[in-house]
Design a protein around this motif. Structure first.
Motif, PDB file in Angstrom:
ATOM      1  N   PRO A 229     -89.661 -40.712  28.350  1.00 31.98           N
ATOM      2  CA  PRO A 229     -89.779 -41.293  29.678  1.00 31.98           C
ATOM      3  C   PRO A 229     -88.851 -42.470  29.929  1.00 31.98           C
ATOM      4  N   GLY A 230     -88.214 -43.011  28.931  1.00 26.72           N
ATOM      5  CA  GLY A 230     -87.358 -44.177  29.102  1.00 26.72           C
ATOM      6  C   GLY A 230     -87.256 -44.934  27.807  1.00 26.72           C
ATOM      7  N   TRP A 231     -86.372 -45.920  27.797  1.00 30.57           N
ATOM      8  CA  TRP A 231     -86.082 -46.606  26.539  1.00 30.57           C
ATOM      9  C   TRP A 231     -87.169 -47.600  26.165  1.00 30.57           C
ATOM     10  N   VAL A 232     -87.576 -47.585  24.911  1.00 24.06           N
ATOM     11  CA  VAL A 232     -88.488 -48.581  24.363  1.00 24.06           C
ATOM     12  C   VAL A 232     -87.770 -49.258  23.207  1.00 24.06           C
ATOM     13  N   PRO A 233     -87.601 -50.588  23.228  1.00 24.82           N
ATOM     14  CA  PRO A 233     -86.848 -51.252  22.155  1.00 24.82           C
ATOM     15  C   PRO A 233     -87.552 -51.108  20.813  1.00 24.82           C
ATOM     16  N   SER A 234     -86.774 -51.096  19.754  1.00 27.48           N
ATOM     17  CA  SER A 234     -87.338 -51.039  18.412  1.00 27.48           C
ATOM     18  C   SER A 234     -87.956 -52.380  18.048  1.00 27.48           C
ATOM     19  N   PRO A 235     -89.019 -52.382  17.251  1.00 25.72           N
ATOM     20  CA  PRO A 235     -89.592 -53.669  16.818  1.00 25.72           C
ATOM     21  C   PRO A 235     -88.666 -54.374  15.838  1.00 25.72           C
ATOM     22  N   LEU A 236     -88.755 -55.697  15.813  1.00 25.22           N
ATOM     23  CA  LEU A 236     -87.992 -56.472  14.846  1.00 25.22           C
ATOM     24  C   LEU A 236     -88.710 -56.384  13.506  1.00 25.22           C
ATOM     25  N   ASP A 237     -88.230 -55.517  12.650  1.00 24.06           N
ATOM     26  CA  ASP A 237     -88.850 -55.254  11.349  1.00 24.06           C
ATOM     27  C   ASP A 237     -87.734 -55.123  10.323  1.00 24.06           C
ATOM     28  N   PRO A 238     -87.210 -56.259   9.838  1.00 20.82           N
ATOM     29  CA  PRO A 238     -86.015 -56.220   8.986  1.00 20.82           C
ATOM     30  C   PRO A 238     -86.195 -55.384   7.730  1.00 20.82           C
ATOM     31  N   VAL A 239     -85.096 -54.815   7.289  1.00 24.02           N
ATOM     32  CA  VAL A 239     -85.070 -54.113   6.013  1.00 24.02           C
ATOM     33  C   VAL A 239     -85.519 -55.055   4.911  1.00 24.02           C
ATOM     34  N   THR A 470     -70.537 -61.916  11.531  1.00 23.16           N
ATOM     35  CA  THR A 470     -71.820 -62.586  11.745  1.00 23.16           C
ATOM     36  C   THR A 470     -72.220 -62.590  13.223  1.00 23.16           C
ATOM     37  N   VAL A 471     -71.279 -62.866  14.111  1.00 23.13           N
ATOM     38  CA  VAL A 471     -71.585 -62.869  15.542  1.00 23.13           C
ATOM     39  C   VAL A 471     -72.021 -61.476  15.987  1.00 23.13           C
ATOM     40  N   ALA A 472     -71.297 -60.452  15.540  1.00 20.61           N
ATOM     41  CA  ALA A 472     -71.632 -59.077  15.908  1.00 20.61           C
ATOM     42  C   ALA A 472     -72.975 -58.654  15.325  1.00 20.61           C
ATOM     43  N   THR A 473     -73.257 -59.054  14.098  1.00 24.02           N
ATOM     44  CA  THR A 473     -74.537 -58.719  13.487  1.00 24.02           C
ATOM     45  C   THR A 473     -75.685 -59.270  14.318  1.00 24.02           C
ATOM     46  N   ALA A 474     -75.568 -60.526  14.732  1.00 25.12           N
ATOM     47  CA  ALA A 474     -76.613 -61.138  15.543  1.00 25.12           C
ATOM     48  C   ALA A 474     -76.762 -60.424  16.874  1.00 25.12           C
ATOM     49  N   ALA A 475     -75.648 -60.045  17.489  1.00 21.87           N
ATOM     50  CA  ALA A 475     -75.710 -59.318  18.751  1.00 21.87           C
ATOM     51  C   ALA A 475     -76.427 -57.983  18.572  1.00 21.87           C
ATOM     52  N   GLY A 476     -76.149 -57.295  17.466  1.00 25.53           N
ATOM     53  CA  GLY A 476     -76.825 -56.031  17.202  1.00 25.53           C
ATOM     54  C   GLY A 476     -78.317 -56.197  17.025  1.00 25.53           C
ATOM     55  N   VAL A 477     -78.721 -57.287  16.373  1.00 28.71           N
ATOM     56  CA  VAL A 477     -80.152 -57.579  16.214  1.00 28.71           C
ATOM     57  C   VAL A 477     -80.815 -57.697  17.581  1.00 28.71           C
ATOM     58  N   SER A 478     -80.206 -58.465  18.471  1.00 25.74           N
ATOM     59  CA  SER A 478     -80.791 -58.687  19.790  1.00 25.74           C
ATOM     60  C   SER A 478     -80.796 -57.420  20.638  1.00 25.74           C
ATOM     61  N   LEU A 479     -79.686 -56.688  20.646  1.00 29.42           N
ATOM     62  CA  LEU A 479     -79.592 -55.508  21.491  1.00 29.42           C
ATOM     63  C   LEU A 479     -80.576 -54.423  21.072  1.00 29.42           C
ATOM     64  N   ALA A 480     -80.774 -54.254  19.769  1.00 30.41           N
ATOM     65  CA  ALA A 480     -81.658 -53.192  19.289  1.00 30.41           C
ATOM     66  C   ALA A 480     -83.121 -53.507  19.528  1.00 30.41           C
TER      67      ALA A 480
END
Length: 618
Positions: A229-239, A470-480
């Protein structure tokens, strides 16, 4: 959608989505166009597409997304040198056990080895740094069920590796896909999914830029099956390295009172996870937790523990249980190398970051083995560590506060780290820490018992501890995850990845506040042996040139050139005010710092804490 390349791309994406991938980061390119058209048609339904200008940055975006969620994320590139730009993120994902998918478009076999434009030897390019590598080459004329079966068979080893079949540790996989022209849909083809499916967030008013990337595509997408039905963000659950299995938490509680007492400490390295804190609490054992362990907020966590390992209490340790990967400090390395105590590592499954037989810890696979090794802590053992840790934390804080009062105009790195840690505890932002000094400053000054410490989630690229991405990694964390992220990094780390500040029109903007400690160069080298050489006139110039590496860059001006809001601060009130602002869109806080005196500051802190540790252990 009728042509072979679009059909192949759609099938590949179907399999990756079925395997748990949700975030797909694209760099522009012609050979990879079938993936772009296919993803555009389903963007915001069962997957989300992001476009970034260069492949190296896109790869670290995907790495951050995968590391933050524990689920696969993919980076998609065209052929040629584009593929080579993925290598830094691949190396990090390999050693950090991050499920990163490298989806690279390639020329078909009839063009390979002919000198065709933008064609090189892509299969196997990442060597043994990927868990699996497949070359998807569809025979000409294959359609329908036969095409689907051929693609599924080719992808099987990579998908198996992503699932962790046969006990293979998580990590990157390479899917190289040969695509023949035509690479685009016909003009009369219709996209399967309408524009904007599942996208509802219309903008970030306070950034001055509309976040139109969250309102969908322009309707020119093509092929792909829509789902959900639409996008649901993934939970912040680090490896993380270890999870307690079903019933194991109860087993811990039941066993604790029956175990013999040992002077054991639990050392939680990068990615150890909450299990380390749960075990330490249940067994009454001191917890020595690196910031990116995921356990720093545990009830028994000790503050600046690395300064206490040579104290009488530290020397009386009998056993060390290692969970996760220790990467930060030489005192910890010396602790694990001691021959007068027993060391073990809890690894329910194999890990990727060392080869069997190359470390001296005894590997423990079951919780029963772990309990037999650790025993439980005597009340006075834990009390001794807690008391000493609290005193050491006060000593660190006093030295930092004294320097702030007596040397106005700049802030020392550990003080900035302390304030960033506290801010994340208050507002719940995830914390991405740069390598070099920032992660070590956190290790020194991030108080486990401070407000909200148990909720601070720290993510750091400690697989190989590079400053790139590092900047890109942080952006990926937020976007996901759609989480707010605060980033602590040095000026060189920031400049190394400044290109990742670039936001393309129509793309999503991460909610990230970058706190840049601007000490005009490589401050970490001042704390190493090079800093001692730098005090000698005959070596000072060499050390400054090759290690200090002072940049001629206006960081604030660079941020403005990228259209990113920036504020410059040089005192504690200014920093605290900046950290109190809501994190909306991407912004930068530049903190004035100095490398001069950094070596003396650490020496004073060490001397002060050493004076506390002369008493006997509990």
């Amino acid at each position: 959608m009728t042509n072979e390349s679009l059909l192949t791309a759609s099938l590949v994406l179907d399999h990756l989505v079925a395997g748990g991938a949700r975030e797909f980061f694209f760099a522009p390119g012609s050979r990879s166009a079938p993936f772009a058209y296919t993803a555009a048609g389903r963007d915001g339904t069962d997957l989300r597409a992001h476009v970034r200008l260069d492949e190296r940055s896109a790869a670290f975006h995907a790495l951050g997304a995968a590391r933050a969620t524990g689920t696969p994320s993919a980076v998609i590139t065209t052929s040629g040198t584009a593929v080579g730009n993925l290598l830094p993120a691949v190396l990090e994902a390999d050693h950090a056990e991050v499920p990163l998918v490298l989806l690279t478009a390639d020329r078909p076999p009839e063009l390979r080895g002919t000198g065709a434009n933008q064609t090189t030897r892509q299969p196997g390019v990442f060597g043994d740094h990927v868990r699996a590598a497949v070359d998807v080459v569809v025979p000409r004329g294959l359609t329908g069920a036969a095409l689907g079966a051929d693609v599924a068979e080719a992808l099987a080893p990579a998908l198996s590796a992503l699932r962790g079949d046969d006990g293979v540790p998580p990590g990157p996989v390479h899917i190289n896909v040969a695509l023949r022209e035509p690479l685009q849909p016909a003009l009369d083809d219709l996209p399967v999914s309408s524009a904007g499916a599942g996208r509802t967030d219309t903008g970030r008013a306070d950034t001055g830029r509309a976040d139109t990337g969250r309102t969908g595509t322009d309707g020119n997408g093509a092929a792909g099956s829509a789902a959900g039905p639409g996008w649901v963000p993934s939970p912040l659950d680090p490896v993380h390295a270890v999870d307690l299995g079903p019933g194991e938490a109860a087993e811990l509680a039941a066993a604790a009172g029956c175990l013999p007492q040992h002077r054991t400490v639990i050392l939680a390295g990068d990615g150890a996870g909450p299990a380390a804190a749960e075990m330490a609490t249940a067994l009454g054992l001191p917890l020595l937790a690196e910031p990116s362990s995921g356990a720093r907020g545990g009830e028994t966590a000790v503050g600046p523990y690395r300064l206490l390992l040579d104290s009488a209490t530290g020397r009386s340790i009998e056993r060390v249980l290692l969970i996760g990967r220790p990467t930060l400090s030489r005192p910890v390395g010396r602790l694990l190398a001691r021959t007068d105590l027993r060391t073990a590592a809890w690894q329910p499954a194999p890990v990727a970051w060392y080869e069997d037989g190359r470390r001296q810890e005894t590997v423990l696979r079951s919780l029963g083995e772990v309990l037999d090794f650790t025993g439980r802590g005597a009340p006075e053992w834990l009390a001794a560590w807690r008391g000493l840790g609290a005193q050491a934390q006060r000593g660190v804080d006093d030295e930092l506060d004294h320097l702030i009062r007596t040397a106005p105009g700049f802030l020392p790195g550990p003080a900035v780290a302390r304030e960033v840690w506290r801010a994340c505890g208050r507002d719940g932002a995830a914390l991405v820490a740069g390598s070099s000094n920032p992660i070590r400053d956190l290790d020194l000054s991030a108080e486990p018992g401070s407000e909200g410490a148990g909720n601070v989630r720290v993510i750091a690229n400690r697989g190989l501890a590079g400053i790139d991405g590092t900047v890109a990694t942080a952006a990926g964390v937020s976007l996901a995850t759609e989480a707010c992220v605060r980033v602590l990094l040095g000026d060189l780390t920031f400049l190394h990845d400044a290109g990742s500040l670039l936001h393309l029109k129509g793309e999503g903007i991460p909610d990230a506040q970058l706190v840049v400690l601007d000490d005009r160069g490589g401050g970490i080298f001042a704390t190493l042996e090079h800093g001692e050489l730098a005090e000698e006139p005959r070596w000072a110039g060499t050390v400054e040139r090759f290690f200090g590496t002072e940049p001629e860059a206006d960081i604030a001006g660079l941020c403005r050139a990228y259209g990113v809001p920036v504020v410059e601060v040089a005192d504690l009130p200014g920093l605290r005010e900046a950290l109190s602002r809501p994190i909306r869109g991407t912004s930068v806080v530049v903190v004035a710092a100095r490398r001069e005196g950094l070596r003396d500051l650490h020496a004073r802190i060490t001397r002060r804490v050493d004076a506390l540790g002369t008493g006997s252990a509990g």
